[in-house]
Design an enzyme around this catalytic site. Structure first.
Site, PDB file in Angstrom:
ATOM      1  CG  HIS A  82       6.895  -4.630  41.272  1.00 36.18           C
ATOM      2  ND1 HIS A  82       6.910  -5.550  40.255  1.00 36.18           N
ATOM      3  CD2 HIS A  82       7.404  -5.253  42.359  1.00 36.18           C
ATOM      4  CE1 HIS A  82       7.424  -6.691  40.710  1.00 36.18           C
ATOM      5  NE2 HIS A  82       7.722  -6.540  41.976  1.00 36.18           N
ATOM      6  N   PRO A 124      16.256  -7.019  38.662  1.00 32.46           N
ATOM      7  CG  PRO A 124      16.285  -4.947  39.718  1.00 32.46           C
ATOM      8  CD  PRO A 124      15.959  -6.380  39.950  1.00 32.46           C
ATOM      9  CE1 TYR A 168      10.834  -4.936  34.672  1.00 35.07           C
ATOM     10  CE2 TYR A 168      11.200  -3.693  32.651  1.00 35.07           C
ATOM     11  CZ  TYR A 168      10.683  -4.801  33.308  1.00 35.07           C
ATOM     12  OH  TYR A 168       9.999  -5.751  32.602  1.00 35.07           O
ATOM     13  CG  LEU A 169      14.379   4.470  37.686  1.00 33.40           C
ATOM     14  CD1 LEU A 169      15.566   3.742  38.307  1.00 33.40           C
ATOM     15  CD2 LEU A 169      14.899   5.573  36.766  1.00 33.40           C
ATOM     16  CD  GLN A 170       6.125   3.074  36.713  1.00 37.57           C
ATOM     17  OE1 GLN A 170       5.441   2.442  37.511  1.00 37.57           O
ATOM     18  NE2 GLN A 170       5.810   3.204  35.448  1.00 37.57           N
ATOM     19  CG  ASP A 171       9.502  -1.133  41.411  1.00 35.04           C
ATOM     20  OD1 ASP A 171       9.991  -1.867  42.272  1.00 35.04           O
ATOM     21  OD2 ASP A 171       9.849  -1.185  40.211  1.00 35.04           O
ATOM     22  CD  GLN A 172      14.995  -0.881  40.925  1.00 37.27           C
ATOM     23  OE1 GLN A 172      16.052  -1.002  41.538  1.00 37.27           O
ATOM     24  NE2 GLN A 172      14.900  -1.131  39.648  1.00 37.27           N
ATOM     25  CD  GLN A 183      14.485  -3.423  44.516  1.00 38.07           C
ATOM     26  OE1 GLN A 183      13.498  -3.768  45.151  1.00 38.07           O
ATOM     27  NE2 GLN A 183      14.558  -3.576  43.213  1.00 38.07           N
TER      28      GLN A 183
END
Length: 365
Positions: free
Chosen positions: A320, A131, A294-298, A104
């Site tokens: 996050h 993740p 979990y994809l949102q913030d990445q 990340q």
């Protein structure tokens, strides 16, 4: 500001390692000297842990920067970036610290290097509070590639809590700039698949039990799709230590991907692990967004760097994600707006994240 040093408060909002990852990556990309105080103030063990420190050291090395305060437990660092370079970069957490979190912080930087990069990342591949590498490969990678980048992720060896010992090699070519993304059409679920794994001393029966419990749980809600979860035993030469877990991915007609995952641990029933992952997946499918929680913030840092307007429809905005947006706006000229999505039936808790990206250009290419 101390001269032109940007001051970051690492204790606000989510108050964890993510603030450090987003701000140091952007500092490196934009050539902004940085001071981060109150690092991970929101955590039970504040300050730098091994994975945060190895991430910082990798960023320092890949841009020939300078890092002060870089030791375990430190709650304040200063970072002065240099010029981003391609080539081979190594980071080793020497613990079960997550290789996915190392990715990340490094990936946005090496996209804007002068030549291709190889990241050799060592630590945990399937670890708590991060993740799983399978999520990175099965969900994050295909979605990130919509920003018009390509990368290759080679899992050499898997590593689990507590000793880590995993190794992943990421190969990435630089881009001139990133295209914006539009993930607003959810579509219908067309396929559900996954893997339940055991490694080390654990019997394959555990993987089979996790898989069948997950399938039973999903069938209660989604009856008309074949759910294919493969139980696997990791080869001994491709896994270090003992671990177990499951990841399940749903694909939709418009190319959206959603996941649910869970890890086994001592005293935790295999059925429970499978059901947890299935319930997480079903929860991610219920909110009507086009990305999972979990994809949102990445995606935020890439939306901020892209050239143009990105739109992502999601479920409720996670802390996050709010944190990533806050620091992306503080450090770049990107502008985010988050609004409740109007075109849903009112029972759905759906939001639209829009971003006018800063249009970062790779001056090396």
């Amino acid at each position: 500001m101390d001269g032109d040093r940007v001051e970051i408060d690492g204790g606000v909002m989510e108050g964890g390692g993510q603030i450090l990852r987003v701000s140091t990556a952007l500092s490196c990309l934009l050539g902004l000297p940085l001071r981060v105080r109150r690092i991970r103030a929101g955590r039970s063990q504040p300050g730098l842990r091994p994975q945060h420190l190895s991430g910082l050291e990798m960023i320092r090395d890949l841009c020939d920067g300078q890092l002060e305060g870089g030791e375990i437990g430190s709650t304040e660092i200063t970072f002065t970036p240099g010029k981003i370079k391609g080539g081979t970069h190594i980071a080793n957490t020497k613990t079960a610290g997550s290789v996915c979190l190392l990715m990340q912080v490094a990936m946005p930087c090496v996209l804007f290097a002068a030549s291709p990069s190889e990241l050799r990342l060592k630590g945990g591949t399937n670890a708590e509070m991060a993740p799983q590498i399978d999520y990175t490969v099965m969900v994050l990678k295909p979605i990130l590639e919509k920003f018009t980048m390509t990368f290759d992720c080679d899992i050499k060896r898997r590593g689990y809590y507590p000793q880590g010992g995993g190794e992943v090699i990421v190969r990435m070519s630089p881009v001139k700039q990133l295209s914006p993304i539009n993930l607003t059409e959810r579509g219908t679920v067309t396929k559900i698949h996954g893997r339940a794994f055991v490694a080390g001393a654990l019997p394959i029966k555990l993987a089979k039990d996790m898989a069948s419990a997950a399938v039973r749980c999903i069938r209660k809600e989604i009856r008309d799709l074949y759910v294919n979860i493969q139980p696997v035993r990791e080869a001994d030469n491709q896994a270090f230590g003992t671990g177990s877990g499951i990841i399940i991915v749903a694909e939709t007609s418009t190319g959206c991907l959603f996941a649910g995952s869970s890890l086994g641990k001592r005293g935790k029933n295999a059925d429970r692990v499978g059901i947890e992952a299935a319930e997480m997946l079903l929860g991610n499918l219920r909110h009507g967004g086009a990305v999972d929680d979990y994809l949102q913030d990445q995606l935020i840092i890439f939306m901020a760097l892209a050239n143009g307007v990105s739109r992502v429809k999601s479920g409720p905005i996670t802390l996050h994600t709010q944190t990533a947006i806050h620091f992306a706006e503080q450090l770049t000229k990107a502008k985010f707006t988050v609004s409740k999505s109007e075109d849903e039936d009112s029972t759905k808790d759906t939001y639209l994240i829009e971003c006018q990206g800063m249009g970062m250009i790779n001056s090396n290419l």
